[in-house]
Design a protein around this motif. Structure first.
Motif, PDB file in Angstrom:
ATOM      1  N   TYR A 132       0.830  -1.211   0.000  1.00  0.00           N
ATOM      2  CA  TYR A 132       0.000   0.000   0.000  1.00  0.00           C
ATOM      3  C   TYR A 132       0.864   1.260   0.000  1.00  0.00           C
ATOM      4  O   TYR A 132       0.548   2.235   0.662  1.00  0.00           O
ATOM      5  N   THR A 175      -7.401   8.321  -3.555  1.00  0.00           N
ATOM      6  CA  THR A 175      -6.966   6.936  -3.480  1.00  0.00           C
ATOM      7  C   THR A 175      -5.751   6.747  -4.385  1.00  0.00           C
ATOM      8  O   THR A 175      -5.339   7.676  -5.103  1.00  0.00           O
ATOM      9  N   ASP A 208      -3.603   3.893  -7.076  1.00  0.00           N
ATOM     10  CA  ASP A 208      -3.438   2.637  -7.802  1.00  0.00           C
ATOM     11  C   ASP A 208      -1.950   2.345  -7.889  1.00  0.00           C
ATOM     12  O   ASP A 208      -1.134   3.260  -8.111  1.00  0.00           O
ATOM     13  N   ARG A 264      -5.788   8.880  -7.709  1.00  0.00           N
ATOM     14  CA  ARG A 264      -7.123   8.916  -8.300  1.00  0.00           C
ATOM     15  C   ARG A 264      -8.118   9.532  -7.313  1.00  0.00           C
ATOM     16  O   ARG A 264      -7.869   9.594  -6.111  1.00  0.00           O
ATOM     17  N   TYR A 296     -11.275   9.175  -5.040  1.00  0.00           N
ATOM     18  CA  TYR A 296     -11.878   8.075  -4.281  1.00  0.00           C
ATOM     19  C   TYR A 296     -13.388   8.108  -4.510  1.00  0.00           C
ATOM     20  O   TYR A 296     -14.067   9.037  -4.087  1.00  0.00           O
ATOM     21  N   GLU A 297     -13.876   7.075  -5.196  1.00  0.00           N
ATOM     22  CA  GLU A 297     -15.280   7.083  -5.606  1.00  0.00           C
ATOM     23  C   GLU A 297     -16.060   5.857  -5.155  1.00  0.00           C
ATOM     24  O   GLU A 297     -17.280   5.916  -5.029  1.00  0.00           O
ATOM     25  N   ASP A 298     -15.388   4.728  -4.916  1.00  0.00           N
ATOM     26  CA  ASP A 298     -16.093   3.486  -4.623  1.00  0.00           C
ATOM     27  C   ASP A 298     -15.449   2.784  -3.431  1.00  0.00           C
ATOM     28  O   ASP A 298     -14.388   2.160  -3.571  1.00  0.00           O
ATOM     29  N   THR A 319     -14.289  -0.957  -3.855  1.00  0.00           N
ATOM     30  CA  THR A 319     -13.133  -1.376  -4.658  1.00  0.00           C
ATOM     31  C   THR A 319     -11.891  -0.515  -4.439  1.00  0.00           C
ATOM     32  O   THR A 319     -10.814  -0.870  -4.905  1.00  0.00           O
ATOM     33  N   GLN A 320     -12.019   0.619  -3.751  1.00  0.00           N
ATOM     34  CA  GLN A 320     -10.898   1.529  -3.547  1.00  0.00           C
ATOM     35  C   GLN A 320     -10.618   1.716  -2.059  1.00  0.00           C
ATOM     36  O   GLN A 320     -11.475   1.472  -1.203  1.00  0.00           O
ATOM     37  N   TYR A 328      -6.877   6.986   1.035  1.00  0.00           N
ATOM     38  CA  TYR A 328      -5.515   7.197   1.546  1.00  0.00           C
ATOM     39  C   TYR A 328      -5.318   8.590   2.147  1.00  0.00           C
ATOM     40  O   TYR A 328      -4.755   8.728   3.220  1.00  0.00           O
TER      41      TYR A 328
END
Length: 407
Positions: free
Chosen positions: A69, A286, A288, A338, A340-342, A345-346, A349
């Motif tokens: 992470y 978030t 990736d 990115r 953070y929307e979901d 799945t995310q 941070y």
């Protein structure tokens, strides 16, 4: 002793004196302290299939120990904190160095005397360094705002270079902002280091756990008074009771399996998720991660390279340079920031700080004020940015507070 990991359906709630949500540093330190010093039976609920939160590391298919992470470098000026984590692991000496890829030239960050020589040439850099020392003194960190406030066009040139080539594009990528949206108060704090010290941190105590972070957490949570339930989401197993049916009604109790939790609850997750986002989701950034393994000893010139003027990822990290691991192959990780929307799945941070978002958070926080045994702790639960040493300090202080109330 080994970790005690139980299926949630086998847990008998009345057996426990305290409930901890999350097994990162905030939760793990509190669990250890309450169990060890307070003699409490502690139940740790962890949403993920592993302990250690964002500190979790493991060996990849190439045999390289990677941080799953994002890279984590331990550094602190707090000797108490350093002595505490040393209880649970050996440490290797490590000083973190970061380079910015400036169109193929690697320059040290924070921007310093060495960076100036690479950018402006030795002769001009010597002149600029002399001016900086005369104005601010040697071995000092000064902000680009302070440079501009001197009304010296040459020092303003340094400030403008750092702003445009080290800070601006990186910040846009990190926070998803346009140049106009970049907060001037953040810009004002961007430093220039009047020094040849290329270390990213100047803290007294720095290092990496010799066997990795997961091993540290395994040791910290291995105590006869601690049980852990993995893949157990507190929002799913907590039964929240409210003082009324009003949307802003405060909590009156938290139950698990129909049992009241009257002992301390240390909650380290996102506060909005506990309440199923009833006031709307708190905004976060978030990340990736893309891992790449190479059949060569090293790929990058240092542990972390920031891409401040090129690329759509923010930085790349080479883990062998963090851990001093010897191996014929190497693994690097690229980081993409990115929105953070979901939450399914995310992973959240970074809290997006600001007055409006803080007011949004406080609305959630007020729902818990009536429960004297509920303690939000950490980046997500407090909607703040903390380094890991600060989290440990706060967890030790909270543990002291809880134990003082139970005597």
């Amino acid at each position: 002793m080994a970790l005690s990991i139980l299926p949630f359906n086998e847990v008998h709630i009345p057996d426990y004196d305290a409930v901890i949500v999350g097994s990162g540093f905030a939760g793990a330190v509190c669990a250890r302290e309450l169990a060890e010093r307070g003699g409490m039976r502690v139940l740790v609920l962890e949403k993920r299939p592993h302990i250690a939160g964002n500190m979790y590391d493991e060996y990849d298919e190439a045999g390289i120990l990677v941080h799953r992470y994002g890279p984590h470098i331990f550094h602190t000026n707090n000797q108490t904190v350093f002595n505490y984590v040393r209880r649970f692991t050996g440490w290797i000496a490590y000083q973190h160095h970061v380079l910015a890829d400036w169109y193929g030239t690697y320059i040290p960050v924070p921007f310093n005397k060495n960076s100036m020589e690479m950018v402006f040439g030795e002769e001009k850099a010597t002149h600029l360094i002399e001016k900086l020392i005369q104005t601010f003194g040697d071995e000092r960190k000064v902000t680009i705002t302070a440079l501009r406030e001197t009304d010296d066009p040459e020092l303003a040139e340094v400030a403008d270079f750092v702003y445009k080539n080290v800070f601006l594009y990186y910040t846009q990528k990190q926070w998803g902002l346009t140049p106009e949206e970049v907060d001037p108060s953040v810009t004002a704090r961007v430093p220039v280091f009047i020094s040849r010290d290329d270390r990213y941190f100047q803290d007294t105590y720095q290092g990496m756990p010799s066997l990795g972070y997961t091993a540290l957490f395994e040791e910290m949570l291995s105590h006869e008074g601690i049980d852990i339930c993995l893949e157990t989401d507190a929002a799913s197993v907590f039964d929240l009771e409210f003082e009324s049916g009003s949307e802003d009604a405060a909590l009156s109790a938290i139950k698990i399996k129909g049992e009241d939790i009257s002992g301390p609850i240390v909650y380290t997750g996102p506060l909005d998720e506990l309440f199923c986002g009833r006031f709307g989701r708190l905004p976060y950034r978030t990340l990736d991660f893309v891992y790449e393994t190479y059949d060569e000893e090293y790929k990058l010139p240092c542990a972390t390279v920031n891409y401040t003027v090129t690329e759509d990822y923010t930085r790349a990290t080479e883990f062998k340079r963090l851990t001093a691991q010897k191996a014929p192959k190497t693994t690097i990780m690229k980081e993409y920031s990115r929105a953070y929307e979901d939450p399914e799945t995310q992973i959240p941070y970074y809290a997006i700080l600001g007055e409006e978002n803080q007011a949004h958070y406080e609305r959630y926080r007020r729902l818990t004020d009536s429960l004297g045994n509920f303690h939000p702790l950490g980046r997500l639960a407090e909607y703040k940015y903390y380094n890991m040493d600060k989290i440990i300090e706060l967890a030790l202080a909270l543990s002291d507070e809880i134990l003082s109330q139970t005597k």
